[in-house]
Design a protein around this motif. Structure first.
Motif, short mmCIF file in Angstrom:
data_model
loop_
_atom_site.label_atom_id
_atom_site.label_comp_id
_atom_site.label_asym_id
_atom_site.label_seq_id
_atom_site.Cartn_x
_atom_site.Cartn_y
_atom_site.Cartn_z
N ARG A 31 7.17 -0.95 8.63
CA ARG A 31 7.13 -1.31 7.21
C ARG A 31 8.15 -0.50 6.41
NH1 ARG A 31 1.98 -3.54 5.99
NH2 ARG A 31 1.65 -5.14 7.58
N SER A 32 8.19 0.81 6.65
CA SER A 32 9.10 1.64 5.87
C SER A 32 9.30 2.97 6.60
CB SER A 32 8.55 1.90 4.47
OG SER A 32 7.38 2.69 4.53
N LEU A 34 9.91 7.11 5.69
CA LEU A 34 9.78 8.07 4.60
C LEU A 34 10.31 9.43 5.03
CD1 LEU A 34 6.97 6.15 4.64
CD2 LEU A 34 6.69 7.37 2.49
N TYR A 36 10.07 13.54 3.90
CA TYR A 36 9.35 14.55 3.14
C TYR A 36 10.01 15.90 3.36
CZ TYR A 36 5.28 11.56 2.22
OH TYR A 36 4.44 10.57 1.79
N MET A 48 11.72 6.86 0.28
CA MET A 48 11.15 5.81 1.10
C MET A 48 12.20 4.72 1.26
SD MET A 48 7.73 3.58 0.65
CE MET A 48 8.30 2.85 -0.87
N GLU A 92 6.21 4.08 8.80
CA GLU A 92 4.97 3.41 8.41
C GLU A 92 4.78 2.17 9.27
OE1 GLU A 92 4.93 1.75 4.48
OE2 GLU A 92 2.88 1.00 4.69
N TYR B 31 -6.50 4.69 -0.07
CA TYR B 31 -6.33 5.21 1.29
C TYR B 31 -6.38 6.74 1.28
CZ TYR B 31 -4.88 0.84 3.59
OH TYR B 31 -4.85 -0.41 4.16
N TYR B 33 -6.32 10.23 4.23
CA TYR B 33 -5.93 10.60 5.59
C TYR B 33 -6.23 12.08 5.84
CZ TYR B 33 -2.76 6.60 4.72
OH TYR B 33 -2.22 5.38 4.38
N TYR B 48 -8.36 8.28 9.27
CA TYR B 48 -7.97 7.77 7.97
C TYR B 48 -9.02 6.79 7.47
CZ TYR B 48 -6.21 3.51 10.29
OH TYR B 48 -6.09 2.34 11.01
N HIS B 96 -2.41 2.18 -1.56
CA HIS B 96 -1.75 1.41 -0.52
C HIS B 96 -1.10 0.13 -1.01
CE1 HIS B 96 -2.02 -1.90 2.52
NE2 HIS B 96 -1.14 -1.08 3.05
N ARG B 97 0.18 0.04 -0.70
CA ARG B 97 0.87 -1.23 -0.74
C ARG B 97 1.77 -1.24 0.48
NH1 ARG B 97 4.06 -0.95 -6.07
NH2 ARG B 97 3.88 1.26 -5.57
N ALA B 98 1.69 -2.28 1.26
CA ALA B 98 2.48 -2.35 2.50
C ALA B 98 3.95 -2.19 2.18
CB ALA B 98 2.23 -3.67 3.21
N GLY B 99 4.58 -1.28 2.89
CA GLY B 99 6.00 -1.02 2.65
C GLY B 99 6.24 -0.15 1.45
N ALA B 100 5.18 0.36 0.86
CA ALA B 100 5.33 1.25 -0.30
C ALA B 100 4.20 2.26 -0.28
CB ALA B 100 5.30 0.45 -1.60
N ASN B 101 3.95 2.82 0.88
CA ASN B 101 2.80 3.69 1.06
C ASN B 101 3.21 5.15 1.01
OD1 ASN B 101 0.06 4.10 1.54
ND2 ASN B 101 0.42 4.40 3.72
N VAL B 102 3.36 5.67 -0.18
CA VAL B 102 3.78 7.06 -0.35
C VAL B 102 2.54 7.95 -0.41
CG1 VAL B 102 4.96 8.72 -1.81
CG2 VAL B 102 5.87 6.39 -1.56
N LEU B 103 2.44 8.86 0.54
CA LEU B 103 1.29 9.75 0.60
C LEU B 103 1.49 10.97 -0.30
CD1 LEU B 103 0.80 8.02 3.15
CD2 LEU B 103 -0.01 10.08 4.27
N THR B 104 0.41 11.37 -0.96
CA THR B 104 0.36 12.63 -1.69
C THR B 104 -0.53 13.58 -0.90
OG1 THR B 104 0.60 11.52 -3.82
CG2 THR B 104 -0.27 13.76 -3.84
#
Lengths: 110, 114
Positions: A31-32, A34, A36, A48, A92, B31, B33, B48, B96-104
């Motif tokens: 999907r992507s 990333l 960090y 990303m 991802e 989401y 984890y 998760y 969560h958005r597929a292809g835009a899943n930025v984790l904090t």
């Protein structure tokens, strides 16, 4: 099994040098990708990437993705001591799971 | 702006003891984890959750359990601690958005099992 491989694992440079960090991936239903940065504590988000050939840029850092060859690079120009950190790459997969590489430990000496 | 909060920051356990690492987020992320990071290594996914009441195993789930009774909280339980569980544990969350899943990520919890 999903796999992300980073190289080099460790890199020591002098301030002002330009560095390129590599990340190759084999990720199911990609999907992507990333990037960090991890200093003493938690990883913080850099980039990303979802599309091939489109460079993402933030100050002295930039990154690009090649979905055909399954790799990404992170470039840092005019490095500073504050760039010293572990740089993590993650792919991802479907289900929004991230598979991380081992990281590249960058040390920038004055 | 609390973000993702983990407690405790440090803990020493004896072999066979149990404990729970707490994680809470105030960003209304769906989401969550748990990762572990061993020295010189990347992050390995333990468990998760895609929402309250739903959890799933990651790459290295053995020896751990999780629950997700609320959107905010995602505790990680270690049963019968072993030296192999000595590590730094990171909790993370994302909207969560597929292809835009930025984790904090949270600040991490350093666990030593002796």
């Amino acid at each position: 099994e999903d796999k992300v491989v980073q190289s080099p694992l460790s890199l020591v440079v002098h301030e002002g040098d330009t560095v390129t960090l590599n990340c190759s991936y084999e990720v199911t239903n990609f999907r992507s990708l990333l990037w960090y940065k991890q200093e003493k504590k938690a990883p913080t988000f850099l980039f990303m990437l979802t599309s091939s050939g489109i460079e993402k840029k933030s100050g002295r850092l930039s990154s690009i993705l090649d979905k055909k060859e399954l790799f990404s690079i992170l470039n840092i120009t005019a490095t500073q001591t504050g760039d010293s950190a572990i740089y993590l790459c993650a792919g991802e997969t479907s289900g929004s799971r991230l598979t991380f590489g081992e990281g590249t430990q960058l040390t920038v000496n004055p | 702006n609390a973000g993702v909060t983990q407690t405790p920051k440090f803990r020493i356990l004896k072999i066979g003891q149990s404990m729970t690492l707490q994680c809470t987020q105030d960003m209304n992320h769906n989401y969550m984890y748990w990762y572990r990071q061993d020295p010189g290594m990347g992050l390995k996914l333990i468990y998760y959750s895609v929402g309250a009441g739903i959890t799933d195993k990651g790459e290295v789930p053995n020896g751990y359990n999780v629950s997700r009774s609320t959107t905010e909280d995602f505790p990680l339980r270690l049963e019968l601690a072993a030296p192999s569980q000595t590590s730094v544990y990171f909790c993370a969350s994302s909207y969560h958005r597929a292809g835009a899943n930025v984790l904090t990520f949270g600040a991490g919890s350093r666990l030593t099992v002796l």
